[in-house]
Design an enzyme around this catalytic site. Structure first.
Site, PDB file in Angstrom:
ATOM      1  N   GLU A 208       2.367  -6.292  11.435  1.00  0.00           N
ATOM      2  CA  GLU A 208       2.091  -7.233  12.524  1.00  0.00           C
ATOM      3  C   GLU A 208       3.352  -7.421  13.382  1.00  0.00           C
ATOM      4  O   GLU A 208       4.453  -7.105  12.965  1.00  0.00           O
ATOM      5  CB  GLU A 208       1.681  -8.613  11.980  1.00  0.00           C
ATOM      6  CG  GLU A 208       0.481  -8.563  11.045  1.00  0.00           C
ATOM      7  CD  GLU A 208      -0.155  -9.932  10.790  1.00  0.00           C
ATOM      8  OE1 GLU A 208       0.094 -10.869  11.576  1.00  0.00           O
ATOM      9  OE2 GLU A 208      -0.891 -10.053   9.792  1.00  0.00           O
ATOM     10  N   ASP A 240       2.904  -9.367   6.821  1.00  0.00           N
ATOM     11  CA  ASP A 240       2.103 -10.440   6.235  1.00  0.00           C
ATOM     12  C   ASP A 240       1.573  -9.958   4.881  1.00  0.00           C
ATOM     13  O   ASP A 240       0.445  -9.497   4.758  1.00  0.00           O
ATOM     14  CB  ASP A 240       0.949 -10.768   7.199  1.00  0.00           C
ATOM     15  CG  ASP A 240       0.095 -11.916   6.707  1.00  0.00           C
ATOM     16  OD1 ASP A 240       0.634 -12.793   6.010  1.00  0.00           O
ATOM     17  OD2 ASP A 240      -1.110 -11.918   7.012  1.00  0.00           O
ATOM     18  N   ARG A 244      -4.995  -9.003  -2.034  1.00  0.00           N
ATOM     19  CA  ARG A 244      -6.402  -8.799  -1.664  1.00  0.00           C
ATOM     20  C   ARG A 244      -7.381  -9.357  -2.691  1.00  0.00           C
ATOM     21  O   ARG A 244      -8.451  -9.854  -2.324  1.00  0.00           O
ATOM     22  CB  ARG A 244      -6.683  -7.308  -1.469  1.00  0.00           C
ATOM     23  CG  ARG A 244      -5.895  -6.652  -0.360  1.00  0.00           C
ATOM     24  CD  ARG A 244      -6.155  -7.308   0.977  1.00  0.00           C
ATOM     25  NE  ARG A 244      -5.390  -6.666   2.053  1.00  0.00           N
ATOM     26  CZ  ARG A 244      -5.213  -7.213   3.244  1.00  0.00           C
ATOM     27  NH1 ARG A 244      -5.715  -8.407   3.509  1.00  0.00           N
ATOM     28  NH2 ARG A 244      -4.516  -6.580   4.165  1.00  0.00           N
ATOM     29  N   TYR A 251     -11.603 -16.915  -0.398  1.00  0.00           N
ATOM     30  CA  TYR A 251     -11.650 -17.136   1.051  1.00  0.00           C
ATOM     31  C   TYR A 251     -12.922 -17.805   1.582  1.00  0.00           C
ATOM     32  O   TYR A 251     -12.954 -18.270   2.712  1.00  0.00           O
ATOM     33  CB  TYR A 251     -11.357 -15.836   1.808  1.00  0.00           C
ATOM     34  CG  TYR A 251     -12.539 -14.943   2.097  1.00  0.00           C
ATOM     35  CD1 TYR A 251     -13.085 -14.900   3.390  1.00  0.00           C
ATOM     36  CD2 TYR A 251     -13.107 -14.168   1.101  1.00  0.00           C
ATOM     37  CE1 TYR A 251     -14.162 -14.079   3.667  1.00  0.00           C
ATOM     38  CE2 TYR A 251     -14.179 -13.351   1.371  1.00  0.00           C
ATOM     39  CZ  TYR A 251     -14.711 -13.303   2.647  1.00  0.00           C
ATOM     40  OH  TYR A 251     -15.774 -12.498   2.919  1.00  0.00           O
ATOM     41  N   LYS A 260      -2.273 -15.383   0.811  1.00  0.00           N
ATOM     42  CA  LYS A 260      -1.380 -15.118   1.942  1.00  0.00           C
ATOM     43  C   LYS A 260      -0.165 -16.033   1.920  1.00  0.00           C
ATOM     44  O   LYS A 260       0.653 -15.985   2.830  1.00  0.00           O
ATOM     45  CB  LYS A 260      -2.126 -15.388   3.252  1.00  0.00           C
ATOM     46  CG  LYS A 260      -3.350 -14.542   3.467  1.00  0.00           C
ATOM     47  CD  LYS A 260      -2.979 -13.208   4.030  1.00  0.00           C
ATOM     48  CE  LYS A 260      -4.190 -12.509   4.578  1.00  0.00           C
ATOM     49  NZ  LYS A 260      -3.786 -11.325   5.342  1.00  0.00           N
ATOM     50  N   THR A 357      -3.053  -7.894  11.818  1.00  0.00           N
ATOM     51  CA  THR A 357      -2.772  -6.502  11.454  1.00  0.00           C
ATOM     52  C   THR A 357      -3.043  -5.583  12.632  1.00  0.00           C
ATOM     53  O   THR A 357      -4.085  -5.679  13.277  1.00  0.00           O
ATOM     54  CB  THR A 357      -3.643  -6.086  10.268  1.00  0.00           C
ATOM     55  OG1 THR A 357      -3.494  -7.042   9.243  1.00  0.00           O
ATOM     56  CG2 THR A 357      -3.257  -4.701   9.766  1.00  0.00           C
TER      57      THR A 357
HETATM   58 MN    MN Z   1      -2.280 -11.092   8.634  1.00  0.00          MN
END
Ligand code: MN
Length: 423
Positions: A208, A240, A244, A251, A260, A357
């Site tokens: 990013e 970042d 996963r 989420y 994150k 991303t």
């Molecule tokens: Mn991100």
């Protein structure tokens, strides 16, 4: 006077055309040396750091508040506003020109204000007030959507109407070179009945750009395109880091949280918005036309090349795993900022916006391992043996970026991070 972006400018400090920090760049950072003085503000030129505090002490730069360069972050300097940013950059450019004897021929001063970059420690350049991360590459959002929902529902219905984002953590923002500990979290693989707690098994990066906000906005007030533009001080490379497996279980319905929150890495040099001016390009066509508050009249994307290199412990040389470009981003940084403030949300000096991303249309342009290994189903070979889907302990990842000018480049250096085993 010659504009500091003029491609014909030369410094008395020789800078190879393939290097990131010629006189046309002049990015800001915070550094310290073995002399024991506190971290202070400097500018990168070639392989050197120009000490702005020492220059100001010597009355070579005129800023109303001398203390801004003695600070350990750029926040006080950013607070002075875009007119001062421009004036100071022009003055630094003038001091470094090959045809200006002021610094060139003053050996005593030169020795005091120019420090070899190899001898400095670079620090996190800003006090990060808030960190917001977006999801603004259509190619990235489509790839992730295809992996999870199939081709027909790849983009969520809101995606083409607004820059989707979430509020992240400012507390775990780190500078390049900081090692990143593998996070632990709640995991629930598809075949498990109940969740368990343990080390992340699917550790990823995200390529990013970070947008550094240098001016505040008033709570309750929206931003015009011009206002948003003027608030942007500059850009950094941003990784970042993403867990996963933690992310996938947590989420729903509020978005990313612990997956994150454990680390985000940025490069130490902030390339100013002004230095990127010659590299502005139009982004992809936006269809449907965005709502009026998100419309922009100027090209707000940048032609900025990006590379990602991976090096496992046993590898002598890093391997390139991605080469893409910032220009592919569907939603621009200016649109992200206008959207951010549109509810009445106040922005602060030192806020950092992750672009999201950055992937491109081609396979080699994918900006995360999630996409490169297609959710772990397509492992790739490492030179000298071994395979990867996600990051292993000891893996080192480096992101690099630059804008190519005619005979020079405006570069960002790198943001590197190496994975430590979970505690
Ligand atoms: Mn991100």
């Amino acid at each position: 006077m010659t504009h500091p972006n003029d491609p014909t400018l030369r410094s008395f400090i020789d800078v190879d055309p393939t290097l990131d920090f010629p006189i046309q760049n002049l990015p800001y950072g915070v550094f310290s040396t073995a002399d024991g003085l506190a971290p202070r503000v400097g500018v990168a030129i070639g392989d050197d750091v120009l000490d702005l505090w020492q220059l100001a002490q010597d009355c070579r730069i005129d800023v109303a508040e001398l203390g801004v360069f003695a600070a350990s972050t750029l926040n006080p300097f950013m607070a002075l506003g875009p007119k001062v940013w421009s004036r100071v950059r022009a003055r630094i450019s003038e001091l470094l020109r090959h045809d200006n004897p002021e610094l060139r021929d003053n050996e005593k001063l030169r020795r005091r204000v120019l420090v070899p970059m190899a001898d400095v420690k670079l620090h996190l350049p800003i006090a990060v007030s808030g960190y917001t991360d977006f999801y603004a590459s259509k190619e990235h959002a489509t790839n992730i959507g295809v992996i999870f929902r199939g081709k027909d529902n790849a983009l969520q219905p809101n995606w083409l109407h607004m820059p989707v984002g979430y509020n992240g953590r400012a507390s775990t923002m780190v500078v390049s070179g900081t090692k990143v500990r593998r996070p632990r979290g709640q995991l629930k693989p598809a075949n498990a009945e109940v969740p368990s707690f343990g080390p992340c098994q699917r550790l990823d990066f995200e390529l990013e750009m970070g947008v550094v906000i240098g001016q505040s906005s008033t709570m309750g007030e929206m931003l015009s395109e011009n206002q948003a533009e003027e608030m942007i001080f500059g850009f950094v490379l941003l990784n970042d880091w993403s867990a996963r497996d933690i992310q996938q279980w947590e989420y729903v319905p509020l978005g990313p949280f612990q997956g994150k929150a454990f680390a985000t890495s940025i490069s130490p040099w902030i390339v100013t918005r002004e230095a990127l001016e010659p590299f502005r390009v139009n982004g992809p066509e936006q269809k449907p036309t965005p709502l009026p508050y998100l419309q922009q009249t100027r090209p707000n994307n940048y032609d900025l090349q990006l590379d990602v290199d991976l090096r496992a412990v046993q590898m002598k040389q890093a391997m390139r795993i991605c080469r893409t470009n910032f220009k592919y981003m569907y939603w621009s940084s200016v649109q992200q900022l206008m959207h951010h403030a549109s509810s009445g949300c106040a922005m602060n000096i030192g806020d950092l916006l992750g672009s999201g991303t950055i992937s491109g249309p081609e396979k080699h342009q994918r900006g995360s391992l999630m996409e490169i290994s297609w959710n772990g189903t397509e492992p790739f070979e490492l030179p000298g043996g071994g395979k990867r889907t996600f990051l292993e302990d000891g893996d080192s990842l480096a992101l690099r970026g630059w804008c190519q000018g005619d005979g020079y480049r405006v570069g960002f250096g790198e943001v590197e991070g190496t994975i430590l085993p979970a505690q």
